[in-house]
Write a protein that holds these residues in place. Structure first.
Motif, PDB file in Angstrom:
ATOM      1  N   ASP A  91       0.772  -1.148  -0.112  1.00 41.47           N
ATOM      2  CA  ASP A  91       0.210  -0.025  -0.169  1.00 41.47           C
ATOM      3  C   ASP A  91       1.016   1.303   0.050  1.00 41.47           C
ATOM      4  N   ILE A  92       1.766   1.317   0.887  1.00 42.66           N
ATOM      5  CA  ILE A  92       2.815   2.490   0.840  1.00 42.66           C
ATOM      6  C   ILE A  92       3.370   2.514  -0.508  1.00 42.66           C
ATOM      7  N   LYS A  94       2.426   1.613  -3.498  1.00 47.01           N
ATOM      8  CA  LYS A  94       1.532   2.307  -4.430  1.00 47.01           C
ATOM      9  C   LYS A  94       1.223   3.577  -4.285  1.00 47.01           C
ATOM     10  N   SER A  95       1.059   3.803  -3.032  1.00 47.15           N
ATOM     11  CA  SER A  95       0.842   5.258  -2.887  1.00 47.15           C
ATOM     12  C   SER A  95       1.854   6.213  -3.222  1.00 47.15           C
ATOM     13  N   ARG A  96       3.303   5.670  -2.934  1.00 44.57           N
ATOM     14  CA  ARG A  96       4.236   6.704  -3.416  1.00 44.57           C
ATOM     15  C   ARG A  96       4.402   6.795  -4.945  1.00 44.57           C
ATOM     16  N   GLY A  98       2.134   6.448  -7.200  1.00 46.32           N
ATOM     17  CA  GLY A  98       0.587   7.194  -7.560  1.00 46.32           C
ATOM     18  C   GLY A  98       0.973   8.709  -7.108  1.00 46.32           C
ATOM     19  N   GLU A  99       1.824   9.068  -6.221  1.00 52.77           N
ATOM     20  CA  GLU A  99       2.170  10.414  -6.305  1.00 52.77           C
ATOM     21  C   GLU A  99       3.481  10.896  -7.246  1.00 52.77           C
TER      22      GLU A  99
END
Length: 384
Positions: A91-92, A94-96, A98-99
């Motif tokens: 999740d971390i 994918k979040s980074r 995505g950013e």
């Protein structure tokens, strides 16, 4: 990681034969305004984002070891905790990713030497990078993520010469003399955006570059000697290699064996009496091996070719010319032979594996090379 140090540059003798990508839109970029430093950590998430098929599951342990080491240490021997932390870390990641903004500008700072003054063009010779050179940043890791991220440029010829009038050039050169020697080192700053990914290599587009008045052995005023402005780059299609379709000589898995027989002359398909696979002899002289399931549906196709003395790099270029930029590129180099208690150990061939993915299929080529043996290529395609 860079700070004020010079970024290393590697030079390669042979460029890659890559396909030009269809690019969707133009970027409005303000160079250097909020440019990011050229570091491994800053590049990594763009490197991941430029692969729509990035495999988070196979890279999560490596990521934990690199960026969440205490979490990795606590969970690696506890499969229940490890499963929770893997999901949390994905999740971390994918979040980074995505950013990560593919419009971000990165800055490389390095030092290069200029050449002689050309009295016809009124320029000092200065062509410090080529299409086959690249800059790189390293991370000390031995797991699945790359230990080195490389960047080459599609418009490296933008930086060409340092223009000055004859009088200015003479004064400039004189100011750099010491004991008869001329210090020809200057600072080069390159602002660029990411365009695509070719295996582990990133392709960048220079939006602006500057030559600064610095020297190798003493301080100078640091003023700007030359500026180069690139055309607005076209935006990449988020992944370096995502072909709409993949096939082996026009044939894809997933259909019935009978459909292949219907397209070829009688006797072109010869099946193993034990079942499970058939040889498919194409009109072009190529031979494929079709793997079958119990209902005679083709689950995968394989093609083998002996490339003889052809080099591994030339073979890679030919594959890229056919299938485009791969989404995966790994290389296990040849190992030398040795000796054991029972005699000599033969040298083992290297294996370079290229992978392409479309929405429906995955195509993989493994090149066996080196160790004094002929180069061989095994290419297979299967449904995703």
């Amino acid at each position: 990681m860079l700070g004020n140090k010079n970024t290393s540059t590697k030079w390669k003798s042979k460029g890659l034969g890559v396909l030009a990508l269809a690019l969707a839109s133009t970027l409005a970029i303000s160079p250097t305004a909020n440019a990011k430093e050229f570091t491994y950590d800053n590049l990594l998430y763009g490197w991941m984002k430029l692969d729509n098929y990035f495999d988070y599951d196979s890279n999560v342990d490596c990521y934990m070891r690199m960026y969440r080491y205490e979490v990795w240490q606590r969970s690696r021997d506890d499969e229940f905790l490890r499963d929770d932390k893997r999901n949390e870390t994905i999740d971390i990641m994918k979040s980074r990713v995505g950013e990560a903004n593919l419009e971000d500008v990165f800055t490389i700072r390095t030092n290069k030497d200029f050449g002689d003054y050309d009295f016809d063009t009124n320029k000092f010779e200065f062509s410090p990078i080529s299409k086959t050179s690249y800059f790189y940043e390293r991370k000390n890791n031995t797991c699945g993520l790359p230990s080195e991220i490389r960047v080459k440029f599609d418009n490296s010829d933008l930086i060409d010469g340092i223009a000055m009038s004859k009088d200015e050039a003479q004064e400039f050169l004189t100011s750099r003399k010491r004991n008869g020697d001329v210090d020809r080192s200057v600072a080069l700053e390159i602002d660029f955006v990411l365009q695509a990914r070719d295996g582990k290599m990133l392709q960048g587009h220079i939006v602006e570059a500057r030559v600064l008045n610095t020297a190798r052995y003493r301080d100078l005023d640091g003023r700007t000697l030359a500026e180069y402005t690139g055309s607005a780059p076209a935006a990449t299609s988020s992944v370096a290699a995502s072909p709409k379709s993949l096939s082996l000589f026009g044939i894809v898995p997933g259909g019935s064996l009978q459909s292949i027989k219907d397209e070829l002359p009688r006797g072109s398909v010869v099946c193993n009496p034990a079942g499970g696979e058939c040889e498919v002899h194409l009109k072009t002289g190529q031979k494929l091996v079709a793997k079958l399931d119990s209902s005679n549906t083709v689950t995968s196709l394989e093609h083998r070719v002996n490339a003889g003395s052809q080099s591994m790099s030339d073979t890679v270029d030919e594959l890229k010319a056919v299938y485009g930029l791969p989404s995966g590129d790994t290389n296990q180099k040849p190992k030398a032979g040795g000796f054991s208690t029972f005699g000599s150990v033969p040298a083992s061939q290297g294996q370079r594996k290229l992978t392409w993915r479309s929405d429906d299929n995955e195509l993989q080529s493994i090149i066996f090379y080196g160790a004094g043996k002929p180069t061989e290529v095994v290419t297979s395609i299967r449904s995703r």
